[in-house]
Scaffold this motif. Structure first.
Motif, PDB file in Angstrom:
ATOM      1  N   LEU A  42       0.822  -1.205   0.000  1.00 39.26           N
ATOM      2  CA  LEU A  42       0.000   0.000   0.000  1.00 39.26           C
ATOM      3  C   LEU A  42       0.857   1.257   0.000  1.00 39.26           C
ATOM      4  CD1 LEU A  42      -2.765  -1.085   2.537  1.00 39.26           C
ATOM      5  CD2 LEU A  42      -3.078  -0.654   0.094  1.00 39.26           C
ATOM      6  N   ASN A  43       1.968   1.216   0.728  1.00 37.33           N
ATOM      7  CA  ASN A  43       2.854   2.382   0.758  1.00 37.33           C
ATOM      8  C   ASN A  43       3.426   2.674  -0.617  1.00 37.33           C
ATOM      9  OD1 ASN A  43       4.561   4.420   2.231  1.00 37.33           O
ATOM     10  ND2 ASN A  43       6.204   3.083   1.524  1.00 37.33           N
ATOM     11  N   ARG A  44       3.788   1.628  -1.347  1.00 39.32           N
ATOM     12  CA  ARG A  44       4.302   1.813  -2.703  1.00 39.32           C
ATOM     13  C   ARG A  44       3.222   2.366  -3.632  1.00 39.32           C
ATOM     14  NH1 ARG A  44       7.086  -3.331  -4.946  1.00 39.32           N
ATOM     15  NH2 ARG A  44       4.984  -4.136  -4.601  1.00 39.32           N
ATOM     16  N   ALA A  45       1.987   1.868  -3.467  1.00 44.38           N
ATOM     17  CA  ALA A  45       0.898   2.336  -4.317  1.00 44.38           C
ATOM     18  C   ALA A  45       0.569   3.797  -4.028  1.00 44.38           C
ATOM     19  CB  ALA A  45      -0.338   1.464  -4.123  1.00 44.38           C
ATOM     20  N   PHE A  46       0.464   4.153  -2.759  1.00 44.66           N
ATOM     21  CA  PHE A  46       0.167   5.548  -2.403  1.00 44.66           C
ATOM     22  C   PHE A  46       1.328   6.466  -2.760  1.00 44.66           C
ATOM     23  CE2 PHE A  46      -3.198   3.920   0.482  1.00 44.66           C
ATOM     24  CZ  PHE A  46      -4.221   4.791   0.109  1.00 44.66           C
ATOM     25  N   GLY A  47       2.557   5.954  -2.647  1.00 40.68           N
ATOM     26  CA  GLY A  47       3.715   6.775  -2.976  1.00 40.68           C
ATOM     27  C   GLY A  47       3.710   7.237  -4.412  1.00 40.68           C
ATOM     28  N   GLY A  48       3.133   6.439  -5.305  1.00 36.52           N
ATOM     29  CA  GLY A  48       3.038   6.848  -6.701  1.00 36.52           C
ATOM     30  C   GLY A  48       2.167   8.057  -6.901  1.00 36.52           C
ATOM     31  N   LYS A  49       1.299   8.346  -5.941  1.00 37.53           N
ATOM     32  CA  LYS A  49       0.430   9.526  -5.993  1.00 37.53           C
ATOM     33  C   LYS A  49       0.927  10.650  -5.087  1.00 37.53           C
ATOM     34  CE  LYS A  49      -2.934   8.247  -8.787  1.00 37.53           C
ATOM     35  NZ  LYS A  49      -3.324   9.014  -9.993  1.00 37.53           N
ATOM     36  N   GLY A  50       2.112  10.480  -4.526  1.00 42.99           N
ATOM     37  CA  GLY A  50       2.685  11.513  -3.673  1.00 42.99           C
ATOM     38  C   GLY A  50       2.080  11.572  -2.281  1.00 42.99           C
ATOM     39  N   VAL A  51       1.445  10.487  -1.857  1.00 43.52           N
ATOM     40  CA  VAL A  51       0.834  10.434  -0.527  1.00 43.52           C
ATOM     41  C   VAL A  51       1.771   9.680   0.410  1.00 43.52           C
ATOM     42  CG1 VAL A  51      -1.124   9.622   0.827  1.00 43.52           C
ATOM     43  CG2 VAL A  51      -1.491  10.526  -1.474  1.00 43.52           C
TER      44      VAL A  51
ATOM     45  N   ASP B 241      -7.934   3.945  -9.274  1.00 42.41           N
ATOM     46  CA  ASP B 241      -7.680   5.324  -8.876  1.00 42.41           C
ATOM     47  C   ASP B 241      -6.187   5.589  -8.709  1.00 42.41           C
ATOM     48  OD1 ASP B 241      -8.273   7.960  -8.003  1.00 42.41           O
ATOM     49  OD2 ASP B 241      -8.111   7.318  -5.923  1.00 42.41           O
ATOM     50  N   LEU B 242      -5.456   4.616  -8.172  1.00 40.54           N
ATOM     51  CA  LEU B 242      -4.022   4.796  -7.954  1.00 40.54           C
ATOM     52  C   LEU B 242      -3.192   4.500  -9.199  1.00 40.54           C
ATOM     53  CD1 LEU B 242      -3.504   3.322  -4.373  1.00 40.54           C
ATOM     54  CD2 LEU B 242      -3.751   5.712  -5.056  1.00 40.54           C
ATOM     55  N   GLY B 243      -3.839   3.945 -10.240  1.00 38.03           N
ATOM     56  CA  GLY B 243      -3.135   3.699 -11.486  1.00 38.03           C
ATOM     57  C   GLY B 243      -2.170   2.535 -11.440  1.00 38.03           C
ATOM     58  N   VAL B 244      -2.540   1.475 -10.690  1.00 35.62           N
ATOM     59  CA  VAL B 244      -1.681   0.300 -10.622  1.00 35.62           C
ATOM     60  C   VAL B 244      -2.455  -0.915 -11.127  1.00 35.62           C
ATOM     61  CG1 VAL B 244      -0.306   1.187  -8.710  1.00 35.62           C
ATOM     62  CG2 VAL B 244      -2.342  -0.174  -8.223  1.00 35.62           C
ATOM     63  N   LYS B 245      -1.734  -1.875 -11.690  1.00 32.87           N
ATOM     64  CA  LYS B 245      -2.350  -3.095 -12.191  1.00 32.87           C
ATOM     65  C   LYS B 245      -2.438  -4.142 -11.092  1.00 32.87           C
ATOM     66  CE  LYS B 245       0.007  -5.872 -14.837  1.00 32.87           C
ATOM     67  NZ  LYS B 245       0.715  -6.489 -15.987  1.00 32.87           N
ATOM     68  N   ASP B 246      -1.322  -4.430 -10.444  1.00 32.06           N
ATOM     69  CA  ASP B 246      -1.252  -5.346  -9.319  1.00 32.06           C
ATOM     70  C   ASP B 246      -0.589  -4.620  -8.161  1.00 32.06           C
ATOM     71  OD1 ASP B 246      -2.422  -7.497 -10.646  1.00 32.06           O
ATOM     72  OD2 ASP B 246      -0.492  -8.121 -11.497  1.00 32.06           O
ATOM     73  N   MET B 247      -0.953  -4.998  -6.943  1.00 32.27           N
ATOM     74  CA  MET B 247      -0.377  -4.351  -5.768  1.00 32.27           C
ATOM     75  C   MET B 247       1.050  -4.803  -5.515  1.00 32.27           C
ATOM     76  SD  MET B 247      -2.653  -2.282  -4.770  1.00 32.27           S
ATOM     77  CE  MET B 247      -1.966  -1.819  -3.188  1.00 32.27           C
ATOM     78  N   GLY B 248       1.448  -5.941  -6.077  1.00 32.22           N
ATOM     79  CA  GLY B 248       2.802  -6.428  -5.882  1.00 32.22           C
ATOM     80  C   GLY B 248       3.005  -7.744  -6.600  1.00 32.22           C
ATOM     81  N   ARG B 249       4.069  -8.450  -6.252  1.00 34.35           N
ATOM     82  CA  ARG B 249       4.394  -9.742  -6.865  1.00 34.35           C
ATOM     83  C   ARG B 249       4.724 -10.772  -5.791  1.00 34.35           C
ATOM     84  NH1 ARG B 249       8.352  -7.835 -11.899  1.00 34.35           N
ATOM     85  NH2 ARG B 249       6.812  -6.503 -12.958  1.00 34.35           N
ATOM     86  N   PHE B 250       4.043 -10.675  -4.679  1.00 34.40           N
ATOM     87  CA  PHE B 250       4.351 -11.547  -3.548  1.00 34.40           C
ATOM     88  C   PHE B 250       4.060 -13.005  -3.848  1.00 34.40           C
ATOM     89  CE2 PHE B 250       2.896 -13.670   0.385  1.00 34.40           C
ATOM     90  CZ  PHE B 250       4.072 -13.602   1.108  1.00 34.40           C
TER      91      PHE B 250
ATOM     92  N   ALA C 273      -4.840  14.935   2.761  1.00 33.99           N
ATOM     93  CA  ALA C 273      -4.676  13.750   1.920  1.00 33.99           C
ATOM     94  C   ALA C 273      -3.884  12.664   2.643  1.00 33.99           C
ATOM     95  CB  ALA C 273      -3.994  14.114   0.608  1.00 33.99           C
ATOM     96  N   ASP C 274      -2.781  13.061   3.277  1.00 35.62           N
ATOM     97  CA  ASP C 274      -1.955  12.083   3.985  1.00 35.62           C
ATOM     98  C   ASP C 274      -2.689  11.495   5.188  1.00 35.62           C
ATOM     99  OD1 ASP C 274       0.030  12.591   2.181  1.00 35.62           O
ATOM    100  OD2 ASP C 274       1.252  13.813   3.528  1.00 35.62           O
ATOM    101  N   ALA C 275      -3.365  12.345   5.963  1.00 34.81           N
ATOM    102  CA  ALA C 275      -4.087  11.865   7.146  1.00 34.81           C
ATOM    103  C   ALA C 275      -5.209  10.914   6.743  1.00 34.81           C
ATOM    104  CB  ALA C 275      -4.644  13.050   7.940  1.00 34.81           C
ATOM    105  N   SER C 276      -5.931  11.269   5.678  1.00 37.73           N
ATOM    106  CA  SER C 276      -7.021  10.412   5.213  1.00 37.73           C
ATOM    107  C   SER C 276      -6.487   9.061   4.749  1.00 37.73           C
ATOM    108  CB  SER C 276      -7.773  11.095   4.066  1.00 37.73           C
ATOM    109  OG  SER C 276      -8.331  12.329   4.488  1.00 37.73           O
TER     110      SER C 276
END
Length: 317
Positions: free
Chosen positions: A96-105, A278-287, A156-159
């Motif tokens: 989630l941190n990687r996904a939000f980081g792409g939006k500057g959050v 909304d975050l513009g990602v296909k998969d959340m990761g490759r775990f 945005a960050d708090a939300s």
């Protein structure tokens, strides 16, 4: 649960509940891939190939490994399941941190990680009261943590931090509330997992084999009502069998549980689809090979967890 997609960006190309829009050329290409050993291909009753969008043997193998890990951590020592959910919270937080980081959050990683792990232990050893208390304290610490960044982007960050706190570690902790039941907690968790997975399996195969009518074209264009029907049947049957055989309850409680789970699982799938779009990602990761990230596999389980806990607490106290 959201199936790994073939699309790009946030476009959900999940094959679950997918209508049959495969062109002849695509079908021929799929068969060619199978012959070359690149893709396992299902076939419809008429013999036409079905494009599943995933490597099914790899997906099944990784799913079985994860299932075995959960099973053998639950039945010898149920308290060990707190370790499993804590690891899931940390891995999911990273995704989630990687996904939000792409939006500057920016997420408050330290408070979320520490609080998320504490919520798992609190739910199992202390019950709902401890879970609520730790969640509230973690929310406060996350807000205080963000004060250092000033006013720019604070809302945005708090939300985002509060969303992650509830969506991941809090909902995960409801699984511990199930297993903490002193009489049959391990079997309640097993019923929850089996019924929720039955929704995914029923919807997946009914959708790719029969799917025609789109269910939510704006959110997830490839989900169909036929797939939803498969989920309903799968959950109702699995619920009736599991509650009767594992919890020694009446069959109708299992049917009610199954219907509640299919609604929760479908909503969870749609939430995850819209979240990734909304975050513009296909998969959340490759775990997980063949599945994507851990969050891609937990979408329906996260929403179904508290629903199962409420239904079983009310109907099988």
């Amino acid at each position: 649960m959201t199936t790994p997609s073939n699309g790009s960006g946030g476009d959900d190309q999940s094959p679950e509940h997918r209508p049959d829009d495969t062109s002849p050329s695509e079908a021929e290409s799929s068969v060619t891939d199978t012959a070359a050993g690149q893709r396992f291909v299902l076939h419809k009753p008429g013999g036409d190939p079905v494009r599943t969008g995933r490597n099914l043997p790899v997906a099944i193998a990784s799913g079985c490994v994860l299932g075995a890990l959960v099973f053998f951590s639950v039945f010898p020592r149920p308290e060990l399941f707190t370790v499993i959910t804590s690891l899931a919270a940390l891995i999911g937080l990273r995704e989630l941190n990687r996904a939000f980081g792409g939006k500057g959050v920016a997420l408050a990683l330290a408070p979320l990680a520490v609080g998320g792990v504490a919520m798992q232990a609190g739910a199992y050893f202390g019950g709902p009261e401890w879970l609520v208390g730790i969640t509230a304290l973690t929310a406060i610490v996350c807000l205080v943590w963000r004060l250092r960044g000033g006013a720019e982007g604070f809302v945005a960050d708090a939300s985002a931090n509060l969303f992650v706190l509830v969506y991941l570690p809090f909902l995960l902790a409801t699984w511990l509330l199930l297993i903490a039941n002193p009489e049959d907690g391990q079997y309640r968790l097993l019923v929850f997992i089996v019924v929720t997975i039955s929704s995914d399996i029923g919807g997946y195969f009914a959708g790719i084999m029969l799917g025609r009518h789109k269910m939510a074209p704006v959110i997830s264009p490839n989900k169909t009502w036929e797939g939803f029907g498969g989920s309903v049947v799968g959950c109702a049957v699995a619920g009736a069998l599991c509650v009767t055989l594992l919890l020694d309850g009446p069959w109708w409680v299992g049917v009610v549980l199954g219907l509640a789970v299919v609604l929760a699982a479908t909503v969870g799938d749609l939430i995850e689809s819209l979240f990734k779009r909304d975050l513009g990602v296909k998969d959340m990761g490759r775990f997980m090979p063949g599945h994507g990230g851990l969050m891609d596999r937990m979408d329906s389980l996260l929403i179904a967890g508290p629903v199962v806990w409420v239904v079983l607490s009310l109907l099988l106290p």
